[in-house]
Design an enzyme around this catalytic site. Structure first.
Site, mmCIF file in Angstrom:
data_model
loop_
_atom_site.group_PDB
_atom_site.id
_atom_site.type_symbol
_atom_site.label_atom_id
_atom_site.label_comp_id
_atom_site.label_asym_id
_atom_site.label_seq_id
_atom_site.Cartn_x
_atom_site.Cartn_y
_atom_site.Cartn_z
ATOM 1 N N GLY A 366 35.158 -5.321 -71.542
ATOM 2 C CA GLY A 366 35.779 -5.403 -72.870
ATOM 3 C C GLY A 366 35.898 -3.981 -73.412
ATOM 4 O O GLY A 366 35.512 -3.095 -72.636
ATOM 5 N N PRO A 367 36.646 -3.665 -74.585
ATOM 6 C CA PRO A 367 36.955 -2.264 -74.583
ATOM 7 C C PRO A 367 35.465 -1.559 -75.271
ATOM 8 O O PRO A 367 34.552 -2.082 -75.235
ATOM 9 C CB PRO A 367 37.822 -2.413 -75.824
ATOM 10 C CG PRO A 367 37.561 -3.570 -76.243
ATOM 11 C CD PRO A 367 37.336 -4.520 -75.205
ATOM 12 N N PRO A 368 35.617 -0.045 -75.290
ATOM 13 C CA PRO A 368 34.466 0.765 -75.726
ATOM 14 C C PRO A 368 33.916 0.248 -76.981
ATOM 15 O O PRO A 368 34.854 0.001 -78.012
ATOM 16 C CB PRO A 368 34.886 2.171 -75.549
ATOM 17 C CG PRO A 368 35.974 1.948 -74.863
ATOM 18 C CD PRO A 368 36.787 0.718 -74.844
ATOM 19 N N GLY A 369 32.826 0.261 -77.417
ATOM 20 C CA GLY A 369 32.203 0.199 -78.891
ATOM 21 C C GLY A 369 32.230 -1.251 -79.152
ATOM 22 O O GLY A 369 31.692 -1.760 -80.272
ATOM 23 N N VAL A 370 32.173 -2.315 -78.218
ATOM 24 C CA VAL A 370 32.052 -3.786 -78.606
ATOM 25 C C VAL A 370 30.465 -4.145 -78.373
ATOM 26 O O VAL A 370 30.332 -5.286 -78.864
ATOM 27 C CB VAL A 370 33.062 -4.765 -78.020
ATOM 28 C CG1 VAL A 370 34.610 -4.203 -78.433
ATOM 29 C CG2 VAL A 370 32.883 -4.549 -76.517
ATOM 30 N N GLY A 371 29.865 -3.253 -77.826
ATOM 31 C CA GLY A 371 28.294 -3.853 -77.817
ATOM 32 C C GLY A 371 27.751 -4.353 -76.317
ATOM 33 O O GLY A 371 27.114 -5.174 -76.320
ATOM 34 N N LYS A 372 28.639 -3.969 -75.155
ATOM 35 C CA LYS A 372 28.296 -4.524 -73.835
ATOM 36 C C LYS A 372 26.945 -4.023 -73.532
ATOM 37 O O LYS A 372 26.083 -4.921 -72.876
ATOM 38 C CB LYS A 372 29.272 -3.949 -73.033
ATOM 39 C CG LYS A 372 30.865 -4.325 -73.159
ATOM 40 C CD LYS A 372 31.945 -4.071 -72.294
ATOM 41 C CE LYS A 372 31.867 -2.598 -72.036
ATOM 42 N NZ LYS A 372 32.476 -2.117 -73.453
ATOM 43 N N THR A 373 26.499 -2.747 -73.702
ATOM 44 C CA THR A 373 25.340 -2.179 -73.016
ATOM 45 C C THR A 373 24.076 -2.638 -74.064
ATOM 46 O O THR A 373 23.222 -3.100 -73.551
ATOM 47 C CB THR A 373 25.475 -0.652 -72.967
ATOM 48 O OG1 THR A 373 26.552 -0.311 -72.287
ATOM 49 C CG2 THR A 373 24.237 -0.094 -72.244
ATOM 50 N N SER A 690 54.870 -6.723 -69.788
ATOM 51 C CA SER A 690 54.953 -7.662 -71.069
ATOM 52 C C SER A 690 55.516 -7.361 -72.278
ATOM 53 O O SER A 690 55.934 -7.645 -73.328
ATOM 54 C CB SER A 690 53.425 -7.769 -71.463
ATOM 55 O OG SER A 690 52.858 -6.518 -71.830
ATOM 56 N N LYS A 733 45.693 -8.362 -78.020
ATOM 57 C CA LYS A 733 47.229 -8.150 -78.734
ATOM 58 C C LYS A 733 47.215 -8.575 -79.841
ATOM 59 O O LYS A 733 47.770 -8.027 -80.817
ATOM 60 C CB LYS A 733 48.254 -8.550 -77.674
ATOM 61 C CG LYS A 733 48.535 -7.870 -76.522
ATOM 62 C CD LYS A 733 49.475 -8.219 -75.681
ATOM 63 C CE LYS A 733 49.775 -7.673 -74.105
ATOM 64 N NZ LYS A 733 50.550 -8.112 -73.240
#
Length: 808
Positions: A366-373, A690, A733
């Site tokens: 996912g994109p940065p800042g979504v809480g993966k870590t 796209s 998107k």
């Protein structure tokens, strides 16, 4: 008629105004420098004697080649020092000793013909000091004074009184020249300093040279000390060891080496190891007993045994939480992330039912800042496991994963084994962060080394190069994180269960801010609920007008910025009033909004279509412009488009040309015109298929002179026959369109199945139009009313009718 008397008088004046030149070998004389010179060449002696007859002035300048006994004008540098002769003494061997003092810099203007010695006219050089840079000058002078003191201590060739003289000097020109005269550098370097007329530049050059000389002198000193110390230490160690052995032999006592071996044997008995590891350590201890205690090999073997015995071979942490308790913990730490939480709870449920427990390998993309870590840490807390994290960003050495072989000096196990030792548990949650940013070079490919680590069929027998025995990684719960999947090798992707985390919706961001971010930043900035209060309206304003991102990292920064300003106000004013952050007061703290919300991006325009793009940081709105002009039928593509995107534009143009009759255009409309397709933000590379239907819409709009609705966004790949093919990244998107207040989105019919992942509130506020053919897109996106002539490219030359004919 010539006046010979007048010419003769001018020649005599020239000779009197000229100065004798003394060419110097291997020495540069600076102003303020007093130096003894031993002169042996006849020309040079004549120059000194001539100078003594008049003002005792002499021009001191270095010659380029010291070995040249009879230098010409070309062999002498242009700039030198105007000096005065203090003392002249003729020695018994015919040479002359002269004591001279440098006065000022000078440049040779011209040579006056003279057979006995060099006679030159000299222009004195004015020193350049910028009064506006007094602080910089003072700083440089102080640095040079300190460096010179250090240089004098290391060099041993500088008189001690010169250090105090330099420190007491307030004149930057004098300090520069005196310091330069004592530097032991090449002639060319000193000449360059002499030729530098800008005082600040000269000070900088001297400081740089001085620091370089200090570094060389320090290295020389260290080498001498080390050689001396090593010789002394070797002799001392040998003597003491021999004495110790003799004493212990007489007293019949065991030495410390034997007691150390006994301690290792005791640890081996108490430690539960695998059979292979146990056998290996027994063998290593036997070898150690036969080695000399102080040998280098004994140290390597001891370190190896320590590593094996310190690893958590069978130590585990048990999950003390039930399934419902674990779910509560996950909900406490993170809002949303439904798929991740469901997968973790499924894993825990399976662990309760089976006896042979196995780890899992998840990949959160996912994109940065979504809480993966942070969700990986939460999983560790919910499962009552230890948490370790290894950042793989930029990792390019395979040995970082597998370790080095023991034959190398300073060899260690790989990071996997090191972090397991740090965790003290054989079943931690192991986060492999930024797995998509692995590199590789001549030292190996870390991604290939990870294949064994992340393969459930192999990692029960992971073999680290340092350990040389199999280690079981099968009970570890591996969680990897990535921004994109494209850069992860296919073989590595195949070993992981990929869970995509798209960006957050507006309500999700609001809840995250209220439940987590505000409290976290209040605590970080020393505030309490009595000091500050954020209203929902204020948080929504931050989300809508001050951030535009998939995650919440920038939102957290903006909240932190408000908290800091409130903290400063409390400290400055000393007031303990509660600051309420409302929708209206946000601008007072953060300035004017960075983004527009609730407004259309612009009016309906000819040739301007809103497309949708996927990026590493989430979805983005993408403006696509097209314009036509008189030309030869040549397409122009700009905006740093990749190969795939350029091909999409070519396909879109071919489609419009093939549909000329249906669109109401002349059959040869393209022959006398050029079409220019541009995607703004030209510095950012763009690629992918796209944007095909958006390009086709812009091109058709430009040729037809019909405006495109600005409240419609679209995404889809185009074929030459006008079919609309499915695309990826639909969720990101659509979230980008929702953030941009787009009300209608056109997507391929085959992407209808992907709408199950879209949040309900986004679907409720947005109309989704499914299309299979570009004709349907044009029918929906183009405004078929009459268009003003000034809004139409080329004055509406291509408008044939008010309606697009669509073939069924």
């Amino acid at each position: 008629m010539f006046n010979f008397n007048k010419d003769r008088e001018e020649t005599m004046d020239d000779e009197r105004s000229a100065i004798p030149l003394l060419p110097l070998r291997d020495v540069v004389v600076f102003p303020y420098m007093i130096v003894p010179l031993f002169v042996g060449r006849e020309k040079s002696i004549s120059a000194l004697e001539s100078a003594m007859k008049y003002e005792k002035e002499i021009f001191l300048v270095a010659q380029r080649n010291a070995e040249n006994d009879n230098p010409s004008e070309e062999d002498i540098y242009i700039m030198g020092t105007v000096g005065s002769i203090i003392q002249l003494l003729r020695l018994p061997d015919g040479t002359v000793k002269a004591l001279v003092e440098g006065q000022s810099r000078g440049v040779i203007r011209e040579y006056i013909p003279n057979e006995d010695f060099f006679l030159v006219k000299v222009d004195k050089v004015e020193e350049e000091i910028d009064d506006t840079l007094k602080i910089k000058t003072s700083a440089l002078m102080r640095n040079i004074a300190e460096a010179f003191e250090k240089y004098a201590k290391l060099s041993k060739k500088v008189p001690p009184e010169m250090v105090s003289s330099i420190s007491a000097t307030n004149d930057p020109t004098r300090l520069a020249d005196v310091a330069a005269s004592h530097l032991h550098v090449k002639l060319e370097e000193k000449q360059r300093i002499l030729e530098t007329t800008d005082v600040i530049e000269r000070l900088e050059k001297i400081y740089s040279l001085m620091m370089s000389e200090i570094e060389i002198l320090e290295v020389e000193g260290r080498i001498k000390k080390r050689v001396k110390k090593q010789m002394e230490k070797t002799q001392k160690d040998y003597y003491l060891n021999e004495q110790m052995r003799a004493i212990q032999k007489e007293m019949g006592e065991d030495d410390s080496f034997k007691s150390e071996i006994k301690e290792l044997e005791k640890k081996l008995e108490e430690k539960k190891l695998s059979d292979e590891a146990h056998e290996k350590i027994e063998h290593e201890i036997k070898k150690l007993k036969m080695m000399a205690p102080m040998s280098a090999e004994a140290t390597v073997v001891r370190n190896y045994i320590d590593w094996i015995l310190s690893l958590p071979w069978f130590e585990k942490t048990e999950n003390k939480y039930g399934l419902k308790e674990s779910e509560v913990i996950l909900e406490e730490d993170h809002y949303g992330l439904k798929k991740v939480k469901e997968r973790i709870l499924e894993y825990l449920a399976v662990q309760y039912l089976i006896t042979k427990k196995k780890g899992s390998i998840l990949c959160l993309v996912g994109p940065p800042g979504v809480g993966k870590t942070s969700v990986a840490k939460s999983i560790a807390r919910a499962t009552n496991r230890k948490f370790v994290r290894l950042s793989l960003g930029g990792l390019r050495d395979e040995a970082e994963i597998r370790g080095h072989r023991r034959t190398y000096i300073g060899a260690l196990p790989g990071k996997i084994v090191q972090l397991l030792k740090k965790a003290g548990s054989n079943n931690p949650v192991f986060c492999l962060d930024e797995i998509d940013k692995l590199s590789s070079d001549f030292r190996g490919d870390p991604a290939s080394a990870l294949l064994e680590v992340l393969d459930p069929e192999q990692n029960f027998a992971f073999n680290d190069n340092y350990l040389e025995v199999d280690y079981d990684l099968s009970e570890i719960m591996f969680i990897t994180t990535a921004n994109v999947l494209q850069t992860i090798p296919a073989a590595l992707q195949d070993r992981m269960e990929v869970i995509r985390i798209a960006g957050y919706t507006e309500p999700e961001k609001l809840n995250i801010a209220k439940k987590y971010l505000v409290a976290k930043e209040m605590d970080a900035n020393g505030l309490t609920v009595d000091n500050i209060d954020f209203t929902d309206g204020a948080l929504l304003t931050l989300i809508r007008k001050y951030t535009r991102e998939a995650g919440v990292r920038n939102l957290q920064r903006e909240i932190a910025s408000v908290c800091r300003k409130v903290a400063r106000k409390i400290v400055t004013d000393g007031a303990k009033t509660r600051h309420k952050i409302t929708l209206k007061s946000v601008e007072k703290y953060l300035g004017i909004p960075k983004y527009r919300f609730g407004e259309t991006e612009g009016k309906d325009k000819v040739g301007l279509t809103v497309g949708l793009a996927w990026t590493e940081v989430g979805g983005e709105l993408l403006s696509i412009e097209a314009s036509v002009m008189k030309g030869t039928g040549k397409p122009i593509l700009t905006g740093k488009l990749g190969d795939v995107m350029q091909e999409s534009a070519q396909a879109a143009l071919t489609y419009v040309r093939s549909r000329a009759e249906a669109l109401g255009l002349d059959a040869n409309f393209y022959k006398e015109t050029d079409v220019h397709v541009h995607v703004p933000e030209g510095a950012i590379p763009k690629d992918g298929p796209s944007a095909g239907i958006a390009m086709a819409t812009s091109i058709a709009s430009a040729y037809l002179g019909q405006r495109v609705r600005s409240d419609i966004a679209m995404t889809g790949e185009i074929t030459l026959r006008g079919r609309v093919l499915p695309i990826g990244g639909l969720k990101e998107k659509l979230l980008a369109a929702h953030r941009g207040n787009i009300k209608t989105v056109i997507i391929p019919m085959e992407n209808e199945k992907d709408l199950t992942d879209i949040p309900a509130n986004v679907m409720k506020e947005m109309e989704i139009v499914f299309v299979e053919n570009v004709d349907e897109v044009l029918k929906r996106a183009l405004i078929r009313n009459d268009v003003k002539k000034e809004d139409t490219p080329m004055g509406g030359a291509f408008i044939k009718n008010d309606e697009i004919r669509v073939n069924a």
